[in-house]
Design a protein around this motif. Structure first.
Motif, PDB file in Angstrom:
ATOM      1  N   ALA A 114       0.844  -1.216   0.000  1.00 42.18           N
ATOM      2  CA  ALA A 114       0.000   0.000   0.000  1.00 42.18           C
ATOM      3  C   ALA A 114       0.875   1.261   0.000  1.00 42.18           C
ATOM      4  O   ALA A 114       0.584   2.230  -0.717  1.00 42.18           O
ATOM      5  CB  ALA A 114      -0.926  -0.010   1.216  1.00 42.18           C
ATOM      6  N   ALA A 115       1.958   1.232   0.771  1.00 43.06           N
ATOM      7  CA  ALA A 115       2.831   2.414   0.850  1.00 43.06           C
ATOM      8  C   ALA A 115       3.506   2.663  -0.503  1.00 43.06           C
ATOM      9  O   ALA A 115       3.573   3.808  -0.975  1.00 43.06           O
ATOM     10  CB  ALA A 115       3.875   2.207   1.948  1.00 43.06           C
ATOM     11  N   ILE A 116       3.969   1.597  -1.144  1.00 48.20           N
ATOM     12  CA  ILE A 116       4.649   1.754  -2.451  1.00 48.20           C
ATOM     13  C   ILE A 116       3.675   2.315  -3.487  1.00 48.20           C
ATOM     14  O   ILE A 116       3.989   3.249  -4.226  1.00 48.20           O
ATOM     15  CB  ILE A 116       5.204   0.392  -2.940  1.00 48.20           C
ATOM     16  CG1 ILE A 116       6.341  -0.046  -2.025  1.00 48.20           C
ATOM     17  CG2 ILE A 116       5.657   0.472  -4.387  1.00 48.20           C
ATOM     18  CD1 ILE A 116       6.815  -1.469  -2.261  1.00 48.20           C
ATOM     19  N   ILE A 117       2.485   1.759  -3.499  1.00 46.84           N
ATOM     20  CA  ILE A 117       1.494   2.176  -4.496  1.00 46.84           C
ATOM     21  C   ILE A 117       1.117   3.648  -4.326  1.00 46.84           C
ATOM     22  O   ILE A 117       0.864   4.358  -5.287  1.00 46.84           O
ATOM     23  CB  ILE A 117       0.242   1.273  -4.375  1.00 46.84           C
ATOM     24  CG1 ILE A 117       0.536  -0.073  -5.011  1.00 46.84           C
ATOM     25  CG2 ILE A 117      -0.973   1.890  -5.031  1.00 46.84           C
ATOM     26  CD1 ILE A 117      -0.530  -1.098  -4.763  1.00 46.84           C
ATOM     27  N   GLN A 118       1.132   4.099  -3.076  1.00 55.11           N
ATOM     28  CA  GLN A 118       0.678   5.476  -2.811  1.00 55.11           C
ATOM     29  C   GLN A 118       1.783   6.519  -2.904  1.00 55.11           C
ATOM     30  O   GLN A 118       1.500   7.704  -2.984  1.00 55.11           O
ATOM     31  CB  GLN A 118       0.085   5.554  -1.405  1.00 55.11           C
ATOM     32  CG  GLN A 118      -1.218   4.819  -1.287  1.00 55.11           C
ATOM     33  CD  GLN A 118      -2.031   5.353  -0.133  1.00 55.11           C
ATOM     34  OE1 GLN A 118      -2.886   6.197  -0.290  1.00 55.11           O
ATOM     35  NE2 GLN A 118      -1.717   4.857   1.030  1.00 55.11           N
ATOM     36  N   SER A 119       3.052   6.089  -2.858  1.00 50.35           N
ATOM     37  CA  SER A 119       4.123   7.093  -2.838  1.00 50.35           C
ATOM     38  C   SER A 119       4.251   7.746  -4.213  1.00 50.35           C
ATOM     39  O   SER A 119       3.932   7.128  -5.243  1.00 50.35           O
ATOM     40  CB  SER A 119       5.436   6.449  -2.402  1.00 50.35           C
ATOM     41  OG  SER A 119       5.795   5.452  -3.318  1.00 50.35           O
ATOM     42  N   PRO A 120       4.692   9.021  -4.257  1.00 54.01           N
ATOM     43  CA  PRO A 120       4.738   9.740  -5.532  1.00 54.01           C
ATOM     44  C   PRO A 120       5.704   9.082  -6.528  1.00 54.01           C
ATOM     45  O   PRO A 120       6.663   8.436  -6.119  1.00 54.01           O
ATOM     46  CB  PRO A 120       5.245  11.141  -5.139  1.00 54.01           C
ATOM     47  CG  PRO A 120       5.388  11.144  -3.671  1.00 54.01           C
ATOM     48  CD  PRO A 120       5.179   9.783  -3.126  1.00 54.01           C
ATOM     49  N   VAL A 121       5.416   9.245  -7.832  1.00 54.94           N
ATOM     50  CA  VAL A 121       6.300   8.677  -8.860  1.00 54.94           C
ATOM     51  C   VAL A 121       6.952   9.812  -9.647  1.00 54.94           C
ATOM     52  O   VAL A 121       6.381  10.271 -10.635  1.00 54.94           O
ATOM     53  CB  VAL A 121       5.559   7.742  -9.850  1.00 54.94           C
ATOM     54  CG1 VAL A 121       5.938   6.320  -9.657  1.00 54.94           C
ATOM     55  CG2 VAL A 121       4.049   7.891  -9.782  1.00 54.94           C
ATOM     56  N   PRO A 122       8.128  10.268  -9.199  1.00 54.45           N
ATOM     57  CA  PRO A 122       8.737  11.423  -9.874  1.00 54.45           C
ATOM     58  C   PRO A 122       9.242  11.106 -11.289  1.00 54.45           C
ATOM     59  O   PRO A 122       9.137  11.936 -12.189  1.00 54.45           O
ATOM     60  CB  PRO A 122       9.913  11.803  -8.955  1.00 54.45           C
ATOM     61  CG  PRO A 122      10.157  10.599  -8.082  1.00 54.45           C
ATOM     62  CD  PRO A 122       8.903   9.812  -8.037  1.00 54.45           C
ATOM     63  N   ASP A 123       9.774   9.881 -11.521  1.00 51.96           N
ATOM     64  CA  ASP A 123      10.355   9.590 -12.844  1.00 51.96           C
ATOM     65  C   ASP A 123      10.335   8.078 -13.132  1.00 51.96           C
ATOM     66  O   ASP A 123       9.956   7.273 -12.278  1.00 51.96           O
ATOM     67  CB  ASP A 123      11.791  10.104 -12.929  1.00 51.96           C
ATOM     68  CG  ASP A 123      12.607   9.638 -11.722  1.00 51.96           C
ATOM     69  OD1 ASP A 123      12.377   8.494 -11.257  1.00 51.96           O
ATOM     70  OD2 ASP A 123      13.445  10.404 -11.214  1.00 51.96           O
ATOM     71  N   ASP A 124      10.794   7.717 -14.340  1.00 52.28           N
ATOM     72  CA  ASP A 124      10.793   6.308 -14.752  1.00 52.28           C
ATOM     73  C   ASP A 124      11.635   5.431 -13.844  1.00 52.28           C
ATOM     74  O   ASP A 124      11.280   4.284 -13.558  1.00 52.28           O
ATOM     75  CB  ASP A 124      11.329   6.169 -16.184  1.00 52.28           C
ATOM     76  CG  ASP A 124      10.264   6.520 -17.200  1.00 52.28           C
ATOM     77  OD1 ASP A 124       9.121   6.816 -16.761  1.00 52.28           O
ATOM     78  OD2 ASP A 124      10.562   6.509 -18.401  1.00 52.28           O
TER      79      ASP A 124
END
Ligand SMILES: Nc1ncnc2c1ncn2[C@@H]1O[C@H](COP(=O)(O)OP(=O)(O)O)[C@@H](O)[C@H]1O
Ligand SMILES: C[C@@](O)(CCOP(=O)(O)O)CC(=O)O
Ligand SMILES: [Mg+2]
Length: 395
Positions: free
Chosen positions: A274-284
């Protein structure tokens, strides 16, 4: 007037079975739906029967309303969401038995029982016709039982005093928060009839859609902008969720300390997912790192599901096949056959995906790519009387 409701199936990214024992789990809706249409006959129809048509199995059941009244002499309705008592289950069983469900389809009896409980609790002994069809494979881990109960509850409630009908809205519409809660509560009661001891995660994700974390009945809606692609492989090995859930509970009774550690480990995995899915995705690069972590967590979860005794030779074949391509796989839903998830990293080439699918299909499995995280339950009215917006309640 007729109402149509649709409710999505789901995949469980982490935590199946353990969620029944209080661990966290993460699930997402998929864009495959079960549809229920429901209508009350007009006086001109002269139809005094309650009917249920199950198109996926080409079966239809119906009971004269007088027969239902006879079986339920003390029926009170509408009642708030509540569990079907053992006594009432027996009364309903006699109505279901009369329908001579073919032995090959005996698993359907629980679904038919759930329909009779939901309908009569909300509408009493009224003639009506419900028609069900689904895009989901039944009994394969994609939550067909929950989608069935959610769509049924939604259609039944949408024609009750609990919902104020908005005729100005054509096409699919969503319920208000209180009504969603009611749909979800009733669907959970239906799932209890089908599963015995459901956690409630399947009906909840089917009701609310998107992606959720679920623990001990508590729902957390997850917000994510991470693109997530999963290959769903249906081993086509039939299984029954109720029996698998019961088998894990029996193992837990035999080995309480060891199983408690397994459930604690699954809880940590689900929280991390859940934490991984919710954390922001800044780049590839960040996406690739997250995908690698998710893949590892899926492998760990699969190992723990093996500990619970719910894997299957067919699932192990999918694991071995996808491992040749360095892809991570876990079962989804109750296991024992059914469907398996393989994480497809964003940078994986289409050619590799095609090869994996071809390999899996050679084994006799069926692969599908479903959209993840769409809408929850929706409904729409048709055959609407021409009285403009918000005609008030009909029942
Ligand atoms: N479209 C449908 N038509 C009739 N029964 C259904 C339908 N969808 C679900 N069911 C009921 O749900 C049962 C399957 O539920 P379950 O074993 O939990 O598998 P899953 O939820 O993974 O598909 C069926 O045996 C039947 O009773
Ligand atoms: C095994 C379980 O975690 C999920 C069952 O899903 P399905 O019916 O196999 O789609 C049971 C539950 O949570 O109620
Ligand atoms: Mg189910």
């Amino acid at each position: 007037m007729e109402v149509r409701a649709r409710a999505p199936g789901k995949i469980i990214l982490a935590g199946e079975h353990a969620v029944v024992h209080g661990s966290a789990a993460v699930a997402a809706s998929i864009d495959l739906y079960t549809y229920v249409s429901l209508r009350f006959p007009t006086p001109a129809d002269n139809d005094e029967r309650l009917s249920l048509q199950l198109k996926d199995v080409s079966l239809e059941f119906s009971w004269p309303v007088a027969r239902i009244k006879e079986a339920f002499p003390n029926l009170e309705n509408p009642i708030p969401p509540s569990s079907c008592s053992l006594e009432t289950l027996k009364l309903i069983a006699s109505l279901v038995d009369e329908q001579n469900i073919p032995e090959s389809n005996i698993g359907l009896a629980a679904g038919v029982t759930a329909f009779l409980w939901l309908f009569t609790s909300i509408h009493g002994c009224k003639p009506a016709k419900a028609v069900v069809n689904s895009e989901l494979p039944l009994g394969s881990g994609l939550g067909s039982s929950a989608a069935f109960c959610v769509a049924l509850s939604a259609a039944i409630l949408a024609l009750s005093d609990s919902v104020t009908m908005d005729f100005s809205h054509r096409g699919w519409q969503v319920f208000g928060e209180n009504q969603l809660e009611l749909v979800n509560k009733w669907a959970f009661e239906g799932e209890k009839i089908i599963h015995g001891k459901p956690s409630g995660i399947d009906n909840t994700v089917s009701t609310y859609g998107n992606m959720i974390k679920f623990k001990s009945g508590d729902l957390t809606r997850l917000k994510t902008n991470m693109p997530l692609k999963m290959l769903i492989t249906n081993t086509k090995v039939g299984r029954n969720t109720k029996a698998l859930v019961a088998s894990v509970s029996e193992r837990t009774l035999r080995h309480p300390t060891a199983m408690a550690s397994v459930f604690t480990a699954v809880d940590s995995i689900s929280n991390e997912v859940a934490a991984i899915i919710q954390s922001p995705v800044p780049d590839d690069l960040a996406i690739t790192e997250k995908e690698e972590k998710l893949a590892e967590l899926m492998e760990m979860n699969q190992g723990l599901l093996q500990c619970m005794g719910v894997s299957h030779a067919s699932i192990e074949t999918v694991l071995r096949t996808t491992l040749k391509y360095k892809l991570s796989t876990k079962l989804t839903g109750a296991g024992g056959g059914g469907c398996v998830l393989t994480l497809l990293p964003t940078l994986l080439s289409g050619t590799v995906v095609d090869k994996v699918v071809a390999d899996l299909e050679t084994c006799g499995f069926q692969c599908l790519l479903a959209g993840i995280g769409g809408n929850g339950v929706e409904f729409s009215y048709s055959g609407i009387p021409d009285i403009g917006a918000n005609g008030g309640n009909f029942s």
